[in-house]
Design a protein around this motif. Structure first.
Motif, PDB file in Angstrom:
ATOM      1  N   ILE A 239     -40.065  18.621  -4.729  1.00 49.18           N
ATOM      2  CA  ILE A 239     -41.398  18.102  -4.424  1.00 49.18           C
ATOM      3  C   ILE A 239     -41.587  16.763  -5.128  1.00 49.18           C
ATOM      4  N   HIS A 240     -41.215  16.710  -6.408  1.00 50.68           N
ATOM      5  CA  HIS A 240     -41.351  15.466  -7.173  1.00 50.68           C
ATOM      6  C   HIS A 240     -40.451  14.365  -6.609  1.00 50.68           C
ATOM      7  N   LEU A 241     -39.236  14.728  -6.244  1.00 52.17           N
ATOM      8  CA  LEU A 241     -38.306  13.725  -5.705  1.00 52.17           C
ATOM      9  C   LEU A 241     -38.796  13.171  -4.363  1.00 52.17           C
ATOM     10  N   ILE A 242     -39.343  14.023  -3.517  1.00 56.36           N
ATOM     11  CA  ILE A 242     -39.863  13.565  -2.222  1.00 56.36           C
ATOM     12  C   ILE A 242     -41.031  12.616  -2.432  1.00 56.36           C
ATOM     13  N   TRP A 243     -41.902  12.937  -3.377  1.00 51.70           N
ATOM     14  CA  TRP A 243     -43.053  12.064  -3.661  1.00 51.70           C
ATOM     15  C   TRP A 243     -42.568  10.702  -4.169  1.00 51.70           C
ATOM     16  N   ILE A 244     -41.609  10.717  -5.107  1.00 49.41           N
ATOM     17  CA  ILE A 244     -41.066   9.466  -5.635  1.00 49.41           C
ATOM     18  C   ILE A 244     -40.405   8.662  -4.522  1.00 49.41           C
ATOM     19  N   TYR A 245     -39.635   9.337  -3.679  1.00 46.94           N
ATOM     20  CA  TYR A 245     -38.939   8.679  -2.578  1.00 46.94           C
ATOM     21  C   TYR A 245     -39.931   8.026  -1.621  1.00 46.94           C
ATOM     22  N   GLY A 246     -40.978   8.771  -1.258  1.00 45.52           N
ATOM     23  CA  GLY A 246     -41.988   8.229  -0.346  1.00 45.52           C
ATOM     24  C   GLY A 246     -42.686   7.010  -0.914  1.00 45.52           C
ATOM     25  N   MET A 247     -43.063   7.062  -2.183  1.00 46.20           N
ATOM     26  CA  MET A 247     -43.754   5.936  -2.806  1.00 46.20           C
ATOM     27  C   MET A 247     -42.826   4.740  -2.990  1.00 46.20           C
ATOM     28  N   PHE A 248     -41.565   5.008  -3.341  1.00 40.99           N
ATOM     29  CA  PHE A 248     -40.595   3.930  -3.541  1.00 40.99           C
ATOM     30  C   PHE A 248     -40.392   3.135  -2.259  1.00 40.99           C
ATOM     31  N   PHE A 249     -40.196   3.829  -1.144  1.00 43.32           N
ATOM     32  CA  PHE A 249     -39.983   3.127   0.107  1.00 43.32           C
ATOM     33  C   PHE A 249     -41.274   2.519   0.649  1.00 43.32           C
ATOM     34  N   PHE A 250     -42.401   3.085   0.300  1.00 40.76           N
ATOM     35  CA  PHE A 250     -43.664   2.458   0.688  1.00 40.76           C
ATOM     36  C   PHE A 250     -43.787   1.092   0.018  1.00 40.76           C
ATOM     37  N   VAL A 251     -43.405   0.995  -1.241  1.00 34.63           N
ATOM     38  CA  VAL A 251     -43.458  -0.281  -1.960  1.00 34.63           C
ATOM     39  C   VAL A 251     -42.487  -1.289  -1.350  1.00 34.63           C
ATOM     40  N   LEU A 252     -41.249  -0.843  -1.049  1.00 34.89           N
ATOM     41  CA  LEU A 252     -40.253  -1.753  -0.489  1.00 34.89           C
ATOM     42  C   LEU A 252     -40.673  -2.270   0.887  1.00 34.89           C
ATOM     43  N   PHE A 253     -41.155  -1.385   1.747  1.00 33.46           N
ATOM     44  CA  PHE A 253     -41.555  -1.812   3.084  1.00 33.46           C
ATOM     45  C   PHE A 253     -42.853  -2.618   3.043  1.00 33.46           C
TER      46      PHE A 253
END
Length: 315
Positions: A239-253
């Protein structure tokens, strides 16, 4: 000392293999993390070193037919993945909130296992995206964001579907990603089909926005976990990894969106792979029109001289 370290590593590896979900062990590329890691390392080495060197003194390949077939195959493949995720739980029994993994061998649980593996395998098929860029010498498209996304997704998903019972709220991002890929590969397929389809690509400018919406949906959905009084999701670390992944790619895009559409900048490109309008590819032959001019994707070239102050000087 070294033998003791090696022995401990082998013991941990055996313990790890015993912890894998037995329902996915017989699927291809699921027996060991070694094959998966070798494939992804080979992919990175191929597209960053071998491919560019191979193409250095060669002209770009014209792969329109192959790209049309590939892109529309991916549309159908991802549409099937979406259907399977919906039928395995997201469109039938899931609440879209604290949905737990089903570790049983019921028909619906096994269907979710298959849907998850189909999504995982699609990440290997998507590696061909980069190969098309390299063979067509679209080097500006082979960015850090592109390589990172294509190499990390299959790697993380291998661990996800081997160490945790497949399904539950941790599979929502796969459903959303497959939906986005149906749209994305539809665009790529139409763009590769030629100029006559350009009128159907008016929604090109919304592609990055669709990607951003994807990461917002994933992050919002998974964030529910932190506000529920009780949610006994079996493996909360994912759950934590998915949240981090989603936020990380939101910042990049988001950074790409700002640079491309607000500041009007684009990724640096060379003359050989300069992006064409609406994503169309360069014509293989120039189109001849009157007065000795040639049109190549909207660019005018003069055959017997060059233009200067509105006049043509002879060479």
């Amino acid at each position: 000392m070294l033998s003791e370290v090696g022995s401990n590593v082998l013991k941990f590896y055996d313990y790890f293999l015993k912890r894998t979900d037995p329902r996915v062990r017989d699927y291809p590329l699921m027996q060991s993390p070694v094959e998966m890691t070798v494939i992804l390392l080979g992919y990175v080495f191929l597209v960053l070193h071998v491919g560019p060197r191979f193409m250095a003194n060669r002209k770009p390949f014209h792969l329109n037919t192959a790209m049309i077939f590939y892109n529309f195959f991916m549309v159908a493949y991802n549409a099937y993945i979406v259907y399977e995720f919906l039928m395995a739980g997201w469109g039938t029994t899931y609440t879209w909130r604290c949905d737990l993994c089903d570790p049983s061998s019921s028909p619906q649980a096994l269907r979710m296992v298959r849907a998850a593996w189909l999504f995982y395998f699609s990440k290997y098929v998507e590696l061909l995206d980069t190969m098309f860029f390299v063979l067509r010498k679209k080097h500006s498209q082979v960015t850090f964001l592109h390589i990172f996304h294509h190499s990390v997704m299959p790697w993380t998903w291998w661990w996800g579907i081997t160490l945790t019972p497949v399904g539950g709220m941790g599979s929502f991002h796969a459903l959303v990603n497959a939906c986005v890929h149906v749209i994305m590969y539809s665009y790529y397929g139409l763009a590769a089909a030629g100029p006559r389809f350009q009128k159907y690509l008016w929604w090109k400018k919304y592609m990055t926005a669709i990607q951003l919406i994807q990461f917002v949906l994933v992050s919002v959905h998974i964030s529910q976990y932190y506000f529920m009084e009780k949610c006994d999701y079996q493996v909360p670390i994912f759950i934590h990894l998915i949240w981090i992944y989603g936020m990380f790619f939101f910042v990049l895009f988001s950074n790409f969106w700002i640079q491309a559409y607000i500041r009007g900048k684009r990724l640096p490109v060379s003359n050989e792979d300069k992006p064409k309008q609406n994503g169309t590819t360069t014509l293989t032959e120039a189109v001849v029109v009157p007065n000795g001019k040639h049109l190549e994707n909207g660019t005018v070239h003069y055959t017997n001289g060059f233009a200067h102050n509105g006049k043509v000087k002879e060479v």
